[in-house]
Design a protein around this motif. Structure first.
Motif, mmCIF file in Angstrom:
data_model
loop_
_atom_site.group_PDB
_atom_site.id
_atom_site.type_symbol
_atom_site.label_atom_id
_atom_site.label_comp_id
_atom_site.label_asym_id
_atom_site.label_seq_id
_atom_site.Cartn_x
_atom_site.Cartn_y
_atom_site.Cartn_z
ATOM 1 N N HIS A 1 -5.016 14.585 12.049
ATOM 2 C CA HIS A 1 -4.618 13.664 13.110
ATOM 3 C C HIS A 1 -4.214 12.289 12.569
ATOM 4 N N LEU A 2 -4.636 11.991 11.336
ATOM 5 C CA LEU A 2 -4.326 10.686 10.748
ATOM 6 C C LEU A 2 -3.125 10.749 9.800
ATOM 7 N N HIS A 3 -2.436 11.872 9.788
ATOM 8 C CA HIS A 3 -1.237 11.992 8.948
ATOM 9 C C HIS A 3 -0.033 11.416 9.696
ATOM 10 N N THR A 4 -0.116 10.123 9.935
ATOM 11 C CA THR A 4 0.929 9.381 10.644
ATOM 12 C C THR A 4 1.394 8.226 9.757
ATOM 13 N N PRO A 5 2.541 7.608 10.073
ATOM 14 C CA PRO A 5 3.026 6.505 9.225
ATOM 15 C C PRO A 5 2.016 5.376 9.037
ATOM 16 N N MET A 6 1.342 4.964 10.108
ATOM 17 C CA MET A 6 0.408 3.849 10.006
ATOM 18 C C MET A 6 -0.697 4.135 8.995
ATOM 19 N N TYR A 7 -1.269 5.335 9.038
ATOM 20 C CA TYR A 7 -2.357 5.674 8.131
ATOM 21 C C TYR A 7 -1.845 6.045 6.741
ATOM 22 N N PHE A 8 -0.596 6.471 6.646
ATOM 23 C CA PHE A 8 0.019 6.684 5.329
ATOM 24 C C PHE A 8 0.115 5.351 4.588
ATOM 25 N N PHE A 9 0.565 4.319 5.287
ATOM 26 C CA PHE A 9 0.641 2.992 4.669
ATOM 27 C C PHE A 9 -0.749 2.439 4.380
ATOM 28 N N LEU A 10 -1.699 2.704 5.262
ATOM 29 C CA LEU A 10 -3.071 2.219 5.056
ATOM 30 C C LEU A 10 -3.692 2.856 3.821
ATOM 31 N N SER A 11 -3.457 4.148 3.614
ATOM 32 C CA SER A 11 -4.005 4.810 2.423
ATOM 33 C C SER A 11 -3.382 4.241 1.152
ATOM 34 N N ASN A 12 -2.093 3.921 1.203
ATOM 35 C CA ASN A 12 -1.441 3.285 0.052
ATOM 36 C C ASN A 12 -2.020 1.896 -0.200
ATOM 37 N N LEU A 13 -2.304 1.154 0.881
ATOM 38 C CA LEU A 13 -2.911 -0.172 0.735
ATOM 39 C C LEU A 13 -4.299 -0.062 0.099
ATOM 40 N N SER A 14 -5.058 0.956 0.471
ATOM 41 C CA SER A 14 -6.394 1.154 -0.101
ATOM 42 C C SER A 14 -6.306 1.472 -1.590
ATOM 43 N N ILE A 15 -5.317 2.283 -1.975
ATOM 44 C CA ILE A 15 -5.119 2.589 -3.396
ATOM 45 C C ILE A 15 -4.803 1.313 -4.176
ATOM 46 N N VAL A 16 -3.916 0.491 -3.627
ATOM 47 C CA VAL A 16 -3.536 -0.761 -4.288
ATOM 48 C C VAL A 16 -4.724 -1.705 -4.377
ATOM 49 N N ASP A 17 -5.561 -1.758 -3.336
ATOM 50 C CA ASP A 17 -6.742 -2.626 -3.363
ATOM 51 C C ASP A 17 -7.711 -2.213 -4.459
ATOM 52 N N ILE A 18 -7.873 -0.903 -4.653
ATOM 53 C CA ILE A 18 -8.730 -0.420 -5.740
ATOM 54 C C ILE A 18 -8.142 -0.825 -7.091
ATOM 55 N N CYS A 19 -6.826 -0.675 -7.214
ATOM 56 C CA CYS A 19 -6.163 -0.971 -8.484
ATOM 57 C C CYS A 19 -6.204 -2.457 -8.827
ATOM 58 N N ILE A 20 -5.977 -3.312 -7.830
ATOM 59 C CA ILE A 20 -5.904 -4.749 -8.123
ATOM 60 C C ILE A 20 -7.265 -5.296 -8.550
ATOM 61 N N THR A 21 -8.330 -4.810 -7.925
ATOM 62 C CA THR A 21 -9.650 -5.306 -8.330
ATOM 63 C C THR A 21 -10.110 -4.641 -9.624
ATOM 64 N N SER A 22 -9.652 -3.402 -9.892
ATOM 65 C CA SER A 22 -10.003 -2.718 -11.143
ATOM 66 C C SER A 22 -9.243 -3.296 -12.331
ATOM 67 N N THR A 23 -8.140 -3.970 -12.079
ATOM 68 C CA THR A 23 -7.390 -4.619 -13.152
ATOM 69 C C THR A 23 -8.140 -5.820 -13.708
ATOM 70 N N ILE A 24 -8.974 -6.429 -12.878
ATOM 71 C CA ILE A 24 -9.594 -7.712 -13.235
ATOM 72 C C ILE A 24 -11.106 -7.608 -13.429
ATOM 73 N N THR A 25 -11.791 -7.041 -12.439
ATOM 74 C CA THR A 25 -13.258 -7.131 -12.391
ATOM 75 C C THR A 25 -13.971 -6.453 -13.554
ATOM 76 N N PRO A 26 -13.616 -5.220 -13.968
ATOM 77 C CA PRO A 26 -14.356 -4.613 -15.085
ATOM 78 C C PRO A 26 -14.338 -5.445 -16.361
ATOM 79 N N LYS A 27 -13.190 -6.040 -16.695
ATOM 80 C CA LYS A 27 -13.117 -6.873 -17.894
ATOM 81 C C LYS A 27 -13.984 -8.112 -17.740
ATOM 82 N N MET A 28 -13.986 -8.697 -16.544
ATOM 83 C CA MET A 28 -14.816 -9.879 -16.308
ATOM 84 C C MET A 28 -16.297 -9.523 -16.447
#
Length: 307
Positions: free
Chosen positions: A54-81
């Motif tokens: 039921h969540l395979h819609t454009p809005m949730y497709f973009f939201l899942s991509n945003l969640s992936i990017v959020d994981i990546c952006i904080t993983s780029t910085i925080t582990p090294k810190m």
């Protein structure tokens, strides 16, 4: 005048939030907790969306991509810190610094573009509901995400290649907890005029145009909502974009805070402190904002844990 040593440096020193060593261990626990919450929270959003048809819609497709990017952006910085705090070392290699800067700019740009694409999705859903499925078809959604990736990759690559042309003095101390583009340009010993010109132009273009697009779409959305006769209809229409509006406000307010703090000359660490909001806090809060106000996500999460 004695010429400065412009030899190629092999490492930089990330000073973090403070040069006082006794304060570093106090930072480790909160940042480790925020990082784990960010990763697991966004992973739950991705798993909930992928597991519920039921969540395979454009809005949730973009939201899942945003969640992936959020994981990546904080993983780029925080582990090294966290690693630097644990080992009590401030060192990051030249190559590691360039890679970190590249991926940070890549994912920060993607964050911005995805929020703009999500605003367009809400605009079509509310202002053109009868044509929504036709306009926001899977092919167009894929193209919008692909274009966001291409622009972000090209911008990050351009900025990184230009930094590689700069020369640095023998010891470079960065008053930040990650390799930020502006800090590196300012610390260069060679001529950095062109770098600053490109950086400011790109920031105005890639930051201003998406923001203008978001403001335009929400003006149209507000106009459409005002034309709805029933109060229940207005509430339902507004509730579909309330979470996105909250995330957009949080993102741009924190970016504005970073810009204003970086302009303050009195404290070199003020920019680092302000950057925590959009590099760590915002990615952590996004899953809560989208799940607490969204019945579909909460239903999908309950179903996922009952599997």
């Amino acid at each position: 005048m004695v010429p400065r040593n412009l030899t190629h440096v092999s490492e930089f020193l990330l000073l973090g939030f403070s040069e006082e060593p006794e304060l570093q261990p106090l930072i480790f626990g909160p940042f480790l907790s925020m990082y784990l919450i960010t990763v697991f929270g966004n992973l739950l959003i991705i798993l909930a969306i992928s597991s519920d048809p039921h969540l395979h819609t454009p809005m949730y497709f973009f939201l899942s991509n945003l969640s992936i990017v959020d994981i990546c952006i904080t993983s780029t910085i925080t582990p090294k810190m966290l690693c630097n705090i644990q080992t009590q070392s401030h060192i990051i290699t030249y190559e590691g610094c360039m890679i970190q800067m590249y991926f940070f700019m890549l994912f920060a740009g993607l964050d911005d573009f995805l929020l703009t694409v999500m605003a367009y999705d809400r605009f079509v859903a509310i202002c053109h509901p009868l044509h929504y499925t036709v306009i926001m078809n899977p092919r167009r959604c894929g193209i919008l995400v692909l274009v966001s990736w291409i622009i972000s990759v090209l911008h990050s690559l351009l900025e990184t290649l230009m930094v590689l042309t700069l020369s640095f003095c023998r010891e470079v101390k960065i008053p930040h907890y990650f390799c930020e583009l502006k800090q590196l340009i300012q610390l260069a010993c060679s001529n950095n005029f062109l770098n600053e010109l490109v950086m400011n132009f790109a920031a105005g273009l890639l930051g201003g145009v998406p923001l203008a697009g978001i403001l335009y779409t929400y003006c149209k959305i507000a106009s459409s909502i005002c034309r709805i006769s029933s109060a229940q209809g207005k509430y339902k229409a507004f509730s579909t974009c309330a979470s996105h509006l909250s995330v957009v406000s949080l993102f741009y307010c924190t970016c504005l805070g970073v810009y204003l703090s970086s302009a303050a000359p009195h404290n070199p660490h003020s920019s680092a402190t302000a950057s925590v909001m959009y590099t760590v806090v915002t990615p952590m809060l996004n899953p809560f904002i989208y799940s607490l106000r969204n019945r579909d996500i909460k239903r999908a999460l309950r179903a996922f844990f009952q599997m």
